[in-house]
Design a protein around this motif. Structure first.
Motif, short mmCIF file in Angstrom:
data_model
loop_
_atom_site.label_atom_id
_atom_site.label_comp_id
_atom_site.label_asym_id
_atom_site.label_seq_id
_atom_site.Cartn_x
_atom_site.Cartn_y
_atom_site.Cartn_z
N ASP A 72 11.46 0.23 5.08
CA ASP A 72 10.40 1.23 5.08
C ASP A 72 10.73 2.28 4.02
N GLY A 73 10.06 2.23 2.92
CA GLY A 73 10.37 3.16 1.83
C GLY A 73 11.10 2.50 0.68
N ILE A 74 11.31 1.18 0.78
CA ILE A 74 12.02 0.49 -0.32
C ILE A 74 11.17 0.51 -1.59
N PHE A 75 9.84 0.43 -1.43
CA PHE A 75 8.95 0.49 -2.60
C PHE A 75 8.86 1.91 -3.14
N ALA A 76 8.84 2.88 -2.22
CA ALA A 76 8.77 4.29 -2.63
C ALA A 76 10.00 4.65 -3.46
N ARG A 96 0.41 -6.05 -3.66
CA ARG A 96 1.65 -5.52 -4.19
C ARG A 96 1.66 -5.59 -5.72
N PHE A 100 3.06 -2.96 -8.51
CA PHE A 100 4.37 -3.28 -9.04
C PHE A 100 4.31 -4.55 -9.87
N GLY A 137 5.18 -3.83 7.65
CA GLY A 137 4.87 -4.00 6.23
C GLY A 137 5.35 -5.29 5.63
N PHE A 142 1.21 -9.01 8.37
CA PHE A 142 -0.15 -9.06 7.81
C PHE A 142 -0.90 -10.29 8.35
N ARG B 219 3.18 5.26 8.92
CA ARG B 219 4.06 4.31 8.26
C ARG B 219 3.40 2.95 8.14
N GLU B 220 2.65 2.55 9.19
CA GLU B 220 1.96 1.27 9.13
C GLU B 220 0.96 1.27 7.98
N SER B 223 2.77 1.16 4.62
CA SER B 223 3.45 -0.09 4.33
C SER B 223 2.49 -1.13 3.73
N VAL B 224 1.21 -0.95 3.99
CA VAL B 224 0.23 -1.90 3.46
C VAL B 224 -0.32 -1.43 2.12
N PHE B 226 0.88 1.29 0.19
CA PHE B 226 1.85 1.97 -0.67
C PHE B 226 1.44 3.39 -1.04
N TYR B 228 2.27 6.30 -0.23
CA TYR B 228 3.24 7.06 0.54
C TYR B 228 2.93 8.55 0.53
#
Lengths: 246, 262
Positions: A72-76, A96, A100, A137, A142, B219-220, B223-224, B226, B228
């Motif tokens: 949670d936050g790895i992309f951020a 995604r 990215f 996520g 999904f 957060r949900e 997470s889909v 982005f 943030y």
């Protein structure tokens, strides 16, 4: 005098770190995803994708540093430039890709559902009214959310979802097949309690790719070159044997 | 020459010093914060409906769950805190020891660890529903803090009160509930209000148990999509509004209890 020394030190430190940054590629893993990337008993980050990155680095003569980061936050963190790339079993999805850039695929996955050993169910439609756990996520969640009548519960880590299934809080877990197989077959605690019930049929194949910041073409080209080399030299096949056993 | 003395009593509400009583000014830190939060949300939703309005539509059930956890835990912590506070002041050695040990142990373990413990560790033997586990963990944790607040409040009532009540023929229980506690309330309420607010904010930790409260919903969504920044900004503003309303509720209660002071 002291000022001068401090200033000199700062300058040295800055140039050193700059030179360092040019060579070392910092890779983020959410190391809770066996056998792809996880923390072993000696507290090292290990796994298929970790070895894969090391193999790429060896082929191209790069130095890499592995960093453990929460999913949670790895992309951020990538957006915030905390590291250069993500190697964390990230499936390539159109959503995604908008945000990215992905390397070429390095692993094909399908979504698998784990059920208790005595439960019945051979497809998502059989699980109407049941609760499926997964990791917040992730593509598994999904898929579960799109399935009609299935409730989803999103945990921070896949291990929490597996544990919740073990204690009977939820009815099943959905995640990537390699990970599901690892939990069902290799984990002594859960062995004989769960089964890999079924693979979710999908018309589109799903692949893992390494993730870099949008527009980081330099690193992307390096990665793709490395992946091609690793595949061509048969290293990939060795790694598959080592971690996945097929 | 006589200097006119004006007394302004100070009520402490979550770290802010607010002169209470006769001050009826509109421009207070509280109202500025509230107007800031609400107008920010409105501005963002009007200016960029995508994603802000989408996020806002996604969060309401999470807000309800946050309320549910907070209100249930508050209702449970009051009796736990009262029992603990009275237990810590009890002359009965065993009761005193039990209450003191409870406070020492619970205060020494982070709430997040307690949540994990109740949900996952005890979950190996007893499976509580997520929400129940969350509410129990919050109540047990805050009950200990509340116990200390109650103890201090009861301690602060002049011992002459007890003596007077006892000499008028009240027994111990009557003295506690009819004489001491009604007076202790006024001392207790501000710090108890702070505990409530802290509890509300800490309810966000429950999201680790996959309970779909406000933070988890945010957060949900993030997470889909982005998004943030947008997501957590909205979550933060909504928490701020709820907290401000709660602190207002506490200060209204304080003023009600202090009506014979003014």
């Amino acid at each position: 005098m002291l000022k001068k020394i401090v200033l000199a030190l700062v300058v040295v430190a800055m140039t050193a770190s700059f030179a360092f940054a040019q060579k070392t590629i910092v890779i983020a893993h959410d190391a809770t995803w066996p056998p792809m990337e996880f923390v072993d008993q000696n507290k090292n980050i290990v796994g298929y994708s970790v070895d894969y990155c090391d193999a790429i680095a060896k082929e191209l003569g790069l130095t890499v540093e592995h960093k453990s980061v929460a999913w949670d936050g790895i992309f951020a963190g990538l957006v915030g430039r905390k590291y250069d790339m993500i190697s964390s079993s990230v499936s390539i999805t159109p959503e995604r890709q908008k945000k990215f850039d992905f390397s070429d695929p390095y692993f094909e996955v399908t979504q698998a559902v784990i059920l208790p050993i005595d439960a019945s169910g051979a497809s998502l439609t059989d699980l109407k009214g049941k609760t499926l756990g997964g990791q917040l996520g992730t593509t598994g969640v999904f898929v579960a959310k799109r399935a009609e009548g299935v409730n989803t519960k999103e945990y921070d880590e896949i291990g929490f979802a597996i544990e919740a299934l073990y204690t009977g809080r939820i009815d099943g877990v959905i995640c990537d097949d390699a990970i599901a197989a690892d939990y069902v077959l290799r984990n002594p605690k859960y062995a004989g309690k769960f089964k890999l019930a079924f693979i979710v049929k999908s018309d589109k194949p799903e692949y893992y790719g390494f993730v870099v910041k949008k527009g980081n073409k330099e690193l992307l080209d390096l990665l793709n070159k490395g992946i091609a080399a690793v595949k061509a030299k048969g290293i990939e096949a060795e790694l598959r044997k080592k971690w996945i056993g097929q | 020459m006589s200097v006119e003395k004006k007394e302004v009593r100070i009520a402490v509400t979550d770290g802010m010093l607010i002169p209470s009583g006769k001050d009826k000014s509109i421009i207070t830190a509280w109202s500025i914060s509230l107007i800031f939060a609400i107008s920010s949300i409105i501005y963002l939703c009007v200016k960029n409906p995508d994603p802000y309005l989408d996020i806002l539509k996604f969060l309401p059930d999470g807000i309800l769950v946050t309320f549910e956890v907070t209100v249930s835990a508050i209702l449970l912590t009051i009796p736990i805190g009262l029992a603990t506070g009275m237990g810590r002041l009890s002359e009965n050695k065993i009761i005193n020891l039990i209450a003191s040990t409870y406070v020492e142990i619970i205060r020494g373990i982070p709430l997040l660890v307690q949540l994990f413990f109740i949900y996952y560790a005890i979950g190996e033997f007893v499976q509580l529903p997520d929400l129940t586990a969350a509410i129990i963990a919050m109540s047990v944790c805050y009950g200990a803090y509340m116990g200390e607040v109650f103890r201090a409040g009861i301690d602060a009532v002049d011992c002459g009160q007890t003596e007077a009540a006892r000499s008028l023929g009240f027994n111990k229980t009557e003295t506690m509930f009819m004489v001491i506690l009604p007076q202790a309330w006024r001392t207790i309420l501000p710090p108890v209000g702070n505990e409530f607010i802290a509890l509300l904010k800490d309810s966000s930790l429950v999201s680790i148990l996959a309970v779909s409260e406000l933070l988890r919903r945010g957060r949900e969504y993030a997470s889909v999509t982005f998004n943030y920044f947008e997501c957590y900004l909205m979550v933060a503003l909504i928490y701020l509004i709820i907290t401000l309303l709660l602190s207002k509720g506490v200060s209204i209660m304080e003023n009600k209890l202090n009506y014979y002071d003014d």
